[in-house]
Motif scaffolding. Sequence first.
Motif, PDB file in Angstrom:
ATOM      1  N   TYR A   1      -2.574  -3.612  -8.423  1.00 51.28           N
ATOM      2  CA  TYR A   1      -1.970  -3.433  -7.104  1.00 51.28           C
ATOM      3  C   TYR A   1      -2.826  -2.665  -6.097  1.00 51.28           C
ATOM      4  CZ  TYR A   1       1.941  -5.051  -9.816  1.00 51.28           C
ATOM      5  OH  TYR A   1       2.744  -5.804 -10.637  1.00 51.28           O
ATOM      6  N   ILE A   2      -3.798  -1.909  -6.556  1.00 50.26           N
ATOM      7  CA  ILE A   2      -4.631  -1.171  -5.601  1.00 50.26           C
ATOM      8  C   ILE A   2      -5.896  -1.980  -5.321  1.00 50.26           C
ATOM      9  CG2 ILE A   2      -5.727   1.047  -5.082  1.00 50.26           C
ATOM     10  CD1 ILE A   2      -3.893   2.377  -7.014  1.00 50.26           C
ATOM     11  N   ARG A   3      -5.728  -3.073  -4.639  1.00 46.44           N
ATOM     12  CA  ARG A   3      -6.842  -3.932  -4.238  1.00 46.44           C
ATOM     13  C   ARG A   3      -6.361  -4.892  -3.153  1.00 46.44           C
ATOM     14  NH1 ARG A   3      -6.454  -8.845  -7.435  1.00 46.44           N
ATOM     15  NH2 ARG A   3      -4.747  -8.643  -8.907  1.00 46.44           N
TER      16      ARG A   3
ATOM     17  N   SER B   1      -2.894   0.164 -11.627  1.00 46.62           N
ATOM     18  CA  SER B   1      -3.926   0.391 -10.601  1.00 46.62           C
ATOM     19  C   SER B   1      -4.800  -0.838 -10.415  1.00 46.62           C
ATOM     20  CB  SER B   1      -4.797   1.594 -10.995  1.00 46.62           C
ATOM     21  OG  SER B   1      -4.019   2.757 -11.119  1.00 46.62           O
TER      22      SER B   1
ATOM     23  N   LEU C   1       0.830  -1.204   0.000  1.00 46.39           N
ATOM     24  CA  LEU C   1       0.000   0.000   0.000  1.00 46.39           C
ATOM     25  C   LEU C   1       0.866   1.256   0.000  1.00 46.39           C
ATOM     26  CD1 LEU C   1      -2.819   1.278   0.193  1.00 46.39           C
ATOM     27  CD2 LEU C   1      -2.644   1.106   2.688  1.00 46.39           C
TER      28      LEU C   1
ATOM     29  N   LEU D   1       0.141   6.839  -6.727  1.00 44.92           N
ATOM     30  CA  LEU D   1      -0.715   7.977  -6.388  1.00 44.92           C
ATOM     31  C   LEU D   1       0.033   9.310  -6.479  1.00 44.92           C
ATOM     32  CD1 LEU D   1      -3.480   8.937  -5.449  1.00 44.92           C
ATOM     33  CD2 LEU D   1      -2.731   8.594  -3.081  1.00 44.92           C
TER      34      LEU D   1
ATOM     35  N   TYR E   1      -0.922   3.436 -16.002  1.00 44.00           N
ATOM     36  CA  TYR E   1      -1.621   3.555 -14.726  1.00 44.00           C
ATOM     37  C   TYR E   1      -2.879   2.705 -14.677  1.00 44.00           C
ATOM     38  CZ  TYR E   1       1.320   7.130 -12.725  1.00 44.00           C
ATOM     39  OH  TYR E   1       2.385   7.800 -12.180  1.00 44.00           O
TER      40      TYR E   1
ATOM     41  N   CYS F   1       2.348   1.701  -3.399  1.00 44.00           N
ATOM     42  CA  CYS F   1       1.342   2.198  -4.350  1.00 44.00           C
ATOM     43  C   CYS F   1       1.139   3.704  -4.194  1.00 44.00           C
ATOM     44  CB  CYS F   1       0.013   1.470  -4.141  1.00 44.00           C
ATOM     45  SG  CYS F   1       0.015  -0.234  -4.717  1.00 44.00           S
ATOM     46  N   VAL F   2       1.151   4.175  -2.942  1.00 43.05           N
ATOM     47  CA  VAL F   2       0.989   5.615  -2.694  1.00 43.05           C
ATOM     48  C   VAL F   2       2.170   6.383  -3.284  1.00 43.05           C
ATOM     49  CG1 VAL F   2       0.932   7.401  -0.904  1.00 43.05           C
ATOM     50  CG2 VAL F   2      -0.450   5.332  -0.652  1.00 43.05           C
TER      51      VAL F   2
END
Length: 304
Positions: free
Chosen positions: A250-252, A247, A191, A199, A243, A194-195
């Motif tokens: 990895y964003i899950r 996204s 996480l 992000l 992206y 990912c940020v």
Amino acid sequence: MEFLLLGFSELFCLRVLLFLIFLIIHLVTLAGNMMIFIAVFMEHSRPPMLFFLCQLSIIELCYTLAIVPKALLGLMVMNGITISFIGCAAQMYLFVGLGGAECFLLAAMSYDRYIAICQPLHYAVVMSEGLCLRLSIACCLGGFAVALELTVSVFHLPFCQSHHINHFFCDVPAVLHLACTHSYTPELPLLAACVLLLLFPFLLILTSYVCIAAVLLRINSSLRRGKAFSTCFSHLAVTLLHYGCASFMYIRPKSSYSPARDKMVSLVYTNITPLLYPLIYSLRNKEIRGVLRKIVNSSLNYSS
């Protein structure tokens, strides 16, 4: 300790066809990125965008070489291919580091477009060769620093008895799935990565394009507005591809892990997107087209 990369063992009857398809895509990808790298290298006066495109091509070359050869080798055996603990960690580190460097590089390229459109009179002064070099180095250092922290965190986890990775390379979600933990604590480094890698650069890109849109809306001539926007099209297309896939992957949460679906998405961003990048930039970027035209013309003159 070693892992077993299962790859596409469930599609073993199609291994020859898959091998040929992946090999052709891999060779075309290498040729396309090498073409852009050589074209930019042979150009004496390199505008900032060409400098960044050269770095993007190098990243894509390394990115592809870190993943695809092992995947091709895995298609030649029936029950998967073994990879050592250190080899798996090294592959993850390179994959995340190069992907992170690309995220930061796309943010740097968006800043280049912002200066070119919003402050055209100061473009040559602001986007100096020294600044481009510093941005290039910072992109690589940032990507590999985050990758090191994430890789060390993942490989410090306790793994269960099964060391079968249901993937064709050591991707972060696939390796995390083997961890003997039922809490969300092991996902915190992912996480954080990912940020930092997704992000933060995305917000910088979004800010640049909001400023660009504000300037374009103040231009009365639709022809000038369209001409200015066309210089951003290639960068926007590559950014959305990069992206979009990253996204989704990895964003899950870990609970939504699906080996079959993840392998299909991974195929796109490890094989298809590196193939599309040279096509997008060579077809849409005026500077790249100009350099390639010069090379072709000089080759024809030399041969004649």
